[in-house]
Design a protein around this motif. Structure first.
Motif, PDB file in Angstrom:
ATOM      1  N   GLU A 344      13.622  13.304 -82.253  1.00 46.17           N
ATOM      2  CA  GLU A 344      14.796  13.912 -82.896  1.00 46.17           C
ATOM      3  C   GLU A 344      14.503  15.361 -83.276  1.00 46.17           C
ATOM      4  O   GLU A 344      15.344  16.249 -83.113  1.00 46.17           O
ATOM      5  CB  GLU A 344      15.158  13.103 -84.139  1.00 46.17           C
ATOM      6  N   LEU A 345      13.303  15.614 -83.781  1.00 49.64           N
ATOM      7  CA  LEU A 345      12.917  16.977 -84.136  1.00 49.64           C
ATOM      8  C   LEU A 345      12.809  17.849 -82.887  1.00 49.64           C
ATOM      9  O   LEU A 345      13.261  19.006 -82.884  1.00 49.64           O
ATOM     10  CB  LEU A 345      11.578  16.966 -84.886  1.00 49.64           C
ATOM     11  N   GLU A 346      12.240  17.321 -81.826  1.00 54.73           N
ATOM     12  CA  GLU A 346      12.113  18.091 -80.582  1.00 54.73           C
ATOM     13  C   GLU A 346      13.493  18.452 -80.022  1.00 54.73           C
ATOM     14  O   GLU A 346      13.696  19.554 -79.503  1.00 54.73           O
ATOM     15  CB  GLU A 346      11.311  17.284 -79.559  1.00 54.73           C
ATOM     16  N   HIS A 347      14.431  17.525 -80.152  1.00 53.13           N
ATOM     17  CA  HIS A 347      15.799  17.802 -79.694  1.00 53.13           C
ATOM     18  C   HIS A 347      16.413  18.935 -80.513  1.00 53.13           C
ATOM     19  O   HIS A 347      17.071  19.837 -79.961  1.00 53.13           O
ATOM     20  CB  HIS A 347      16.639  16.529 -79.813  1.00 53.13           C
ATOM     21  N   ALA A 348      16.165  18.928 -81.823  1.00 51.73           N
ATOM     22  CA  ALA A 348      16.698  19.979 -82.691  1.00 51.73           C
ATOM     23  C   ALA A 348      16.079  21.338 -82.350  1.00 51.73           C
ATOM     24  O   ALA A 348      16.758  22.369 -82.387  1.00 51.73           O
ATOM     25  CB  ALA A 348      16.431  19.634 -84.159  1.00 51.73           C
ATOM     26  N   ILE A 349      14.791  21.353 -82.011  1.00 54.04           N
ATOM     27  CA  ILE A 349      14.126  22.606 -81.618  1.00 54.04           C
ATOM     28  C   ILE A 349      14.766  23.160 -80.351  1.00 54.04           C
ATOM     29  O   ILE A 349      14.994  24.375 -80.227  1.00 54.04           O
ATOM     30  CB  ILE A 349      12.614  22.369 -81.430  1.00 54.04           C
ATOM     31  N   SER A 350      15.072  22.286 -79.390  1.00 53.19           N
ATOM     32  CA  SER A 350      15.717  22.722 -78.139  1.00 53.19           C
ATOM     33  C   SER A 350      17.073  23.368 -78.415  1.00 53.19           C
ATOM     34  O   SER A 350      17.459  24.344 -77.763  1.00 53.19           O
ATOM     35  CB  SER A 350      15.895  21.529 -77.195  1.00 53.19           C
ATOM     36  N   ILE A 351      17.799  22.848 -79.394  1.00 57.92           N
ATOM     37  CA  ILE A 351      19.116  23.397 -79.740  1.00 57.92           C
ATOM     38  C   ILE A 351      18.995  24.817 -80.279  1.00 57.92           C
ATOM     39  O   ILE A 351      19.813  25.694 -79.970  1.00 57.92           O
ATOM     40  CB  ILE A 351      19.818  22.485 -80.771  1.00 57.92           C
ATOM     41  N   PHE A 352      17.951  25.082 -81.070  1.00 58.06           N
ATOM     42  CA  PHE A 352      17.813  26.408 -81.691  1.00 58.06           C
ATOM     43  C   PHE A 352      17.102  27.420 -80.795  1.00 58.06           C
ATOM     44  O   PHE A 352      17.072  28.603 -81.118  1.00 58.06           O
ATOM     45  CB  PHE A 352      17.071  26.284 -83.030  1.00 58.06           C
ATOM     46  N   TYR A 353      16.511  26.973 -79.713  1.00 59.49           N
ATOM     47  CA  TYR A 353      15.872  27.904 -78.779  1.00 59.49           C
ATOM     48  C   TYR A 353      16.365  27.627 -77.357  1.00 59.49           C
ATOM     49  O   TYR A 353      15.573  27.340 -76.452  1.00 59.49           O
ATOM     50  CB  TYR A 353      14.347  27.776 -78.847  1.00 59.49           C
ATOM     51  N   PRO A 354      17.695  27.732 -77.138  1.00 56.84           N
ATOM     52  CA  PRO A 354      18.248  27.378 -75.819  1.00 56.84           C
ATOM     53  C   PRO A 354      17.810  28.319 -74.701  1.00 56.84           C
ATOM     54  O   PRO A 354      17.690  27.902 -73.551  1.00 56.84           O
ATOM     55  CB  PRO A 354      19.763  27.451 -76.047  1.00 56.84           C
ATOM     56  N   ILE A 384      10.391  26.759 -87.334  1.00 55.71           N
ATOM     57  CA  ILE A 384      11.161  25.535 -87.057  1.00 55.71           C
ATOM     58  C   ILE A 384      12.035  25.121 -88.235  1.00 55.71           C
ATOM     59  O   ILE A 384      12.612  24.028 -88.221  1.00 55.71           O
ATOM     60  CB  ILE A 384      10.211  24.367 -86.687  1.00 55.71           C
ATOM     61  N   LEU A 385      12.140  25.988 -89.249  1.00 54.65           N
ATOM     62  CA  LEU A 385      12.845  25.618 -90.478  1.00 54.65           C
ATOM     63  C   LEU A 385      14.276  25.163 -90.213  1.00 54.65           C
ATOM     64  O   LEU A 385      14.714  24.107 -90.692  1.00 54.65           O
ATOM     65  CB  LEU A 385      12.831  26.798 -91.455  1.00 54.65           C
ATOM     66  N   GLU A 386      15.031  25.942 -89.459  1.00 57.29           N
ATOM     67  CA  GLU A 386      16.429  25.587 -89.207  1.00 57.29           C
ATOM     68  C   GLU A 386      16.527  24.310 -88.373  1.00 57.29           C
ATOM     69  O   GLU A 386      17.414  23.472 -88.601  1.00 57.29           O
ATOM     70  CB  GLU A 386      17.134  26.751 -88.511  1.00 57.29           C
ATOM     71  N   ALA A 387      15.616  24.146 -87.412  1.00 55.70           N
ATOM     72  CA  ALA A 387      15.610  22.923 -86.616  1.00 55.70           C
ATOM     73  C   ALA A 387      15.250  21.713 -87.480  1.00 55.70           C
ATOM     74  O   ALA A 387      15.823  20.623 -87.322  1.00 55.70           O
ATOM     75  CB  ALA A 387      14.617  23.057 -85.462  1.00 55.70           C
ATOM     76  N   LEU A 388      14.329  21.916 -88.419  1.00 54.75           N
ATOM     77  CA  LEU A 388      13.961  20.842 -89.347  1.00 54.75           C
ATOM     78  C   LEU A 388      15.166  20.382 -90.162  1.00 54.75           C
ATOM     79  O   LEU A 388      15.424  19.179 -90.315  1.00 54.75           O
ATOM     80  CB  LEU A 388      12.864  21.332 -90.299  1.00 54.75           C
ATOM     81  N   LEU A 389      15.902  21.354 -90.693  1.00 55.51           N
ATOM     82  CA  LEU A 389      17.068  21.030 -91.516  1.00 55.51           C
ATOM     83  C   LEU A 389      18.121  20.293 -90.689  1.00 55.51           C
ATOM     84  O   LEU A 389      18.707  19.304 -91.148  1.00 55.51           O
ATOM     85  CB  LEU A 389      17.652  22.302 -92.125  1.00 55.51           C
ATOM     86  N   LEU A 390      18.364  20.777 -89.483  1.00 55.47           N
ATOM     87  CA  LEU A 390      19.325  20.112 -88.603  1.00 55.47           C
ATOM     88  C   LEU A 390      18.895  18.669 -88.338  1.00 55.47           C
ATOM     89  O   LEU A 390      19.717  17.738 -88.368  1.00 55.47           O
ATOM     90  CB  LEU A 390      19.434  20.868 -87.279  1.00 55.47           C
ATOM     91  N   CYS A 391      17.607  18.468 -88.100  1.00 58.19           N
ATOM     92  CA  CYS A 391      17.080  17.141 -87.783  1.00 58.19           C
ATOM     93  C   CYS A 391      17.245  16.177 -88.960  1.00 58.19           C
ATOM     94  O   CYS A 391      17.787  15.076 -88.795  1.00 58.19           O
ATOM     95  CB  CYS A 391      15.613  17.256 -87.386  1.00 58.19           C
ATOM     96  N   VAL A 392      16.780  16.568 -90.163  1.00 60.02           N
ATOM     97  CA  VAL A 392      16.837  15.642 -91.307  1.00 60.02           C
ATOM     98  C   VAL A 392      18.277  15.394 -91.745  1.00 60.02           C
ATOM     99  O   VAL A 392      18.616  14.290 -92.199  1.00 60.02           O
ATOM    100  CB  VAL A 392      15.974  16.147 -92.489  1.00 60.02           C
ATOM    101  N   ASP A 393      19.147  16.393 -91.604  1.00 61.37           N
ATOM    102  CA  ASP A 393      20.564  16.176 -91.931  1.00 61.37           C
ATOM    103  C   ASP A 393      21.188  15.172 -90.970  1.00 61.37           C
ATOM    104  O   ASP A 393      21.983  14.311 -91.369  1.00 61.37           O
ATOM    105  CB  ASP A 393      21.330  17.500 -91.887  1.00 61.37           C
TER     106      ASP A 393
END
Length: 644
Positions: A344-354, A384-393
């Motif tokens: 889930e975190l890796e997916h969020a990272i992909s979203i923020f670094y397309p 990865i802060l923004e991706a982290l927040l997206l993931c946990v939310d």
């Protein structure tokens, strides 16, 4: 020296060849051997003489006392003797006997008493219990089960389940005990077993440290076990076979226990390192200073098992910094629960670094590791802060009902921390300040040449930090702008912590956030790091990193050191064909001809115990086992005895 067995009328010889074993050099064990073999004429001889001149053959020892290479175990005691005048049964078997010696010279010797089968059975029964307990302890499995009451039967426990398995596999001693009592082990017996194991392991630990001379003392943060607080202690030394060792213990009163209870000589301490959170830091600093005042050779240093930047951050008693460090621990624990959370975190990272696939892949690889314990942890966290927040939310929303209540609750707690401006600001300051110490910290934990370079580069690091301190207005303004811009992008309100406003009875407009964070975060962080580096890397520690403080105090012959160093250099500069250089300190210590370089051997043994330099040789196994036990064992099942 005798080349035959010291037992009177022993039949071993050419027809029955047996290995011969020296009497022990230890007086207490030697006395036991004399008593067992009934040689009154040996009772007044000193242990040293018995060790040099007398032997017992292998037929008087249990087979379990002799290993596969025909070497007698250290704690072996002879128990097998021929019973005098016993009629032959035609099978030529030897009977086991318990030998009782005279209480005084005036009393006649008692007859040999044949060991009762019940005693044999009880010994086997106890052996089975200990083996199961050691197995559970070694795997960090609590003996009692989820529904066990310490005052009730252990029928549903892990311990009893393994005992039942042994009975099924043919353990007759356990089966007989169960058939007689309908229970193999009561709760009281289990507690006694654990206490015996603890005392034995502890005695072996202390004995190992004493026998091998110099050691280093390492401590970790306070832990609570069974309602009591203990300080984890790790003693690091190099044993007689030149292998690095690290042993674990728990202490309530550190110095008095080590000297009075354990009997350690602190004059032998050559290094100390203490890792603890901000609340306990001042106490451990006081202890370290007092120890060095009394024993100047106990150099205060950094732990090899803890990255420098995390050590510096963990030692700060600032609310913002503690919010960051505690949240990072929660993040590590959260994503360690399931590979699905990691995905889930890796997916969020992909979203923020397309459009930055290479960078995204690098961050994903980092996040698969224990990244919260890296020297660049704060830089990684910022990326990865923004991706982290997206993931946990996303996990907390749980729209597809994939996560249980505990996981969604943990996700919410992390989300609250990430959306607190105090967290954003503290993370920004830590990232920018500790960038200056990152390379230095990596070198300190690197190869020998890198460590030496770190020792020479400390002045440059301190100079950079002081330059930041002298120009704090400019630097803080830059950090504050970065934090505000990030918070705005994440829709996080910029504000002063409510705890500060309540404490000083101020309203939200009573103090400007920029001024507050400069005074209560940026300035203290920089000052703390400068102070800590000066204390952690004192002149004594820097000398130790260059190996200079070891000369000439703890080497056998300082007068021959220069010539020996030249021979050492010649040995490795003129290496033969196919000969390779040792790649680590451990390999160098295992060289067959290292004994011909006594000064170099002494220096390498001392380097092997210095807390800063032991990481690459993996002598932190005890620390890793301790961490595994504390992380994987529920609080209600933790035991001081089993922790050993």
């Amino acid at each position: 020296m005798q080349n035959q067995c010291a037992v009177t009328n022993c039949a071993s010889g050419n027809s029955d060849p047996q290995p011969l074993f020296r009497f022990p050099s230890d007086p207490e064990r030697s006395k036991k051997w004399v008593e067992k073999c009934q040689r009154e004429d040996l009772s007044d001889k000193p242990a040293e003489q018995l060790y040099r001149l007398y032997r017992l053959c292998g037929k008087h020892f249990e087979t379990s006392s002799i290993d596969k290479s025909a070497v007698l175990k250290e704690d072996a005691v002879p128990t097998i003797f021929e019973t005098p005048n016993q009629p032959s049964n035609g099978q030529g078997k030897r009977s086991k006997v318990v030998v009782e010696m005279k209480k005084s010279p005036a009393e006649p010797a008692k007859e040999d008493v044949q060991m009762l089968p019940e005693e044999d059975e009880y010994k086997q029964y106890l052996k089975s219990l200990f083996e199961v307990l050691v197995l559970l302890g070694g795997q960090s499995i609590p003996p009692t089960g989820p529904g066990d009451d310490k005052q009730e039967s252990l029928a549903s426990s892990n311990f009893e389940a393994l005992l039942a398995y042994r009975m099924t596999c043919g353990d007759e001693a356990l089966k007989k005990r169960y058939d007689e009592n309908k229970e193999c082990c009561s709760p009281g017996t289990l507690n006694q077993l654990m206490e015996v194991c603890e005392k034995y392991v502890h005695s072996k630990l202390v004995e190992g440290v004493k026998v091998n001379g110099f050691f280093s003392l390492l401590t970790d943060d306070l832990v609570q076990i069974s309602g009591e607080w203990f300080l984890p202690v790790f003693l690091r030394y190099v044993d007689k076979s030149n292998c690095q060792q690290e042993k674990f213990a728990l202490a309530e009163k550190l110095l008095s226990e080590m000297t009075d209870t354990w009997g350690l000589d602190m004059e032998q301490c050559r290094g100390q390192a203490h890792s603890c959170s901000g609340t306990h830091l001042s106490k451990m600093k006081t202890f370290g200073a007092k120890l060095m005042e009394k024993h100047p050779m106990a150099v205060l240093s950094l732990r090899s098992t803890h990255p420098l930047n995390m050590t510096l951050a963990n030692g700060m008693v600032l609310s913002g910094v503690q919010l960051v460090t505690s949240t990072l621990k929660k993040i590590y624990s959260f994503f360690s629960q399931s590979p699905l959370l990691q995905l889930e975190l890796e997916h969020a990272i992909s979203i923020f670094y397309p459009e930055k696939e290479e960078k995204a892949q690098k961050l994903k690889e980092i996040c698969k590791t224990d990244w919260t314990e890296r020297n660049d942890v704060f830089e990684v966290a910022m990326e990865i802060l923004e991706a982290l927040l997206l993931c946990v939310d996303s996990v907390h929303d749980n729209e597809d009902m994939r996560w249980n209540d505990q996981i969604t609750h943990d996700a919410l707690e992390i989300s609250k921390a990430l959306t607190d401006f105090e967290f954003i600001m503290a993370l920004m300051v830590l990232k920018n300040v500790l960038t200056l110490t990152r390379a230095f910290g990596e070198n300190v934990h690197g190869k020998a040449t890198e460590v030496h370079f770190a020792a020479t580069s400390l002045k440059a690091v301190l100079h950079s930090l002081r330059e930041v301190s002298d120009n704090m207005d400019v630097y803080h303004e830059f950090w504050n702008d970065e934090a505000v811009n990030l918070a705005t992008a994440m829709e996080i309100p910029v504000k002063v912590p409510r705890s500060f406003l309540r404490k000083h009875q101020l309203d939200s407009g009573g103090v400007r956030p920029e001024s507050y964070y400069k005074e209560h975060l940026s300035v203290p962080v920089v000052n703390h790091i400068i102070t800590e580096l000066n204390e952690l890397f004192s002149e004594d520690h820097l000398k130790a990193l260059r190996c200079l403080s070891l000369v000439p105090n703890d080497i056998p012959n300082a007068g021959t050191l220069s010539a020996e160093l030249h021979c050492w250099w010649v040995k490795w500069s003129k290496k033969g064909k196919g000969e390779t250089l040792p790649s680590s300190l451990h390999e160098a210590l295992q060289l067959a001809d290292v004994k011909f370089f006594p000064n170099m051997l002494a220096v390498m043994r001392l380097i092997g115990i210095l807390p800063t330099l032991a990481l690459e040789d993996g002598c932190d196994v005890a620390y890793k086992h301790y961490q595994m036990y504390m992380e994987n064992t529920p609080d209600k099942f933790k035991s001081k005895s089993l922790a050993f």
